[in-house]
Design a protein around this motif. Sequence first.
Motif: not given
Length: 313
Positions: A248-263
């Motif tokens: 689901i490429p549409q989730l890419h931007d939201a996924g990057q925010i989640i990734l930053l929070i996860a790190r």
Amino acid sequence: MYLVKNELLRKIIFISGVLFCLLPFADPPLALLLGLILSQINGHPFAKYNSKLTKILLQSSVVGLGFGMNLFEAAKAGQEGFWFTVCTICLTFLVGIFLGRFFKIDKIISYLISAGTSICGGSAIAAVSPVIGAKPEQMSVSLGTVFILNSIALLIFPFIGHFFGLSQSQFGLWAAIAIHDTSSVVGAAAKYGTEALQIATTVKLERALWIIPLSIITAIAFKNKNRKINIPYFIFFFILAMALNTFIPQLHDAGQIILLIARKGLTVTLFLIGSGLTRATLKAIGFKPLLLGVILWILISVCSLFVIYSATT
């Protein structure tokens, strides 16, 4: 007694440490070191919540990291490291049991240290402990041994990797095999690079699934067939996060925010782990269990590094 005696001040210092870990330049090794230092001079004002909070934060962070990974690339990395994982688990565990008997270490403690070293550190120890009926002091010694070695590995492995000129993929595989606990594996790999992080996380979580067969074998060996077996369900959510990111490429931007929070969540996790290594924990370990852990750690680190380095030179 700790240098800081006022309870309110101790809490303020601890919370300040957590907030420091949220700053952009704070990375997992620095957070772990800060936690270790504060645990010696400030203690842990929220010690009774530390274990549960660390577990929840670590698992949530690992799931969040899945939003930065491609499912197919991760599957390829896991497939390439499968047999290497199996061999190192069996070798480390069997040597650990043998050395435990040789050094005349408590049977349950040596079993827990061997399980934690061969599979995934504190998670394996926590899963196997109820199966064999381990006492709190036996768990404490085993967890303390593994966490100390994890802390050292997190700090020195990136330097060793650069010294030997390991590639991102080489270091990711080595970290997943040679560092016990998932938090320290991910922390060291994140310090080394993005590709190393992806490979290390995938291989390590694949390794963590071996908790299930180990728990079953343990229940049979210790004749505790009715004991509850803990399954690391969060790994399946990690796979789901990778699938969402891949399909689901549409989730890419939201996924990057989640990734930053996860790190950042992972950085705070390492701070909490460091804060949990108090003076009482260090004193309770004893020489022989620590020696067993060190020997197993050196064995798996040197052997896996030799195999990985030799395979590409």
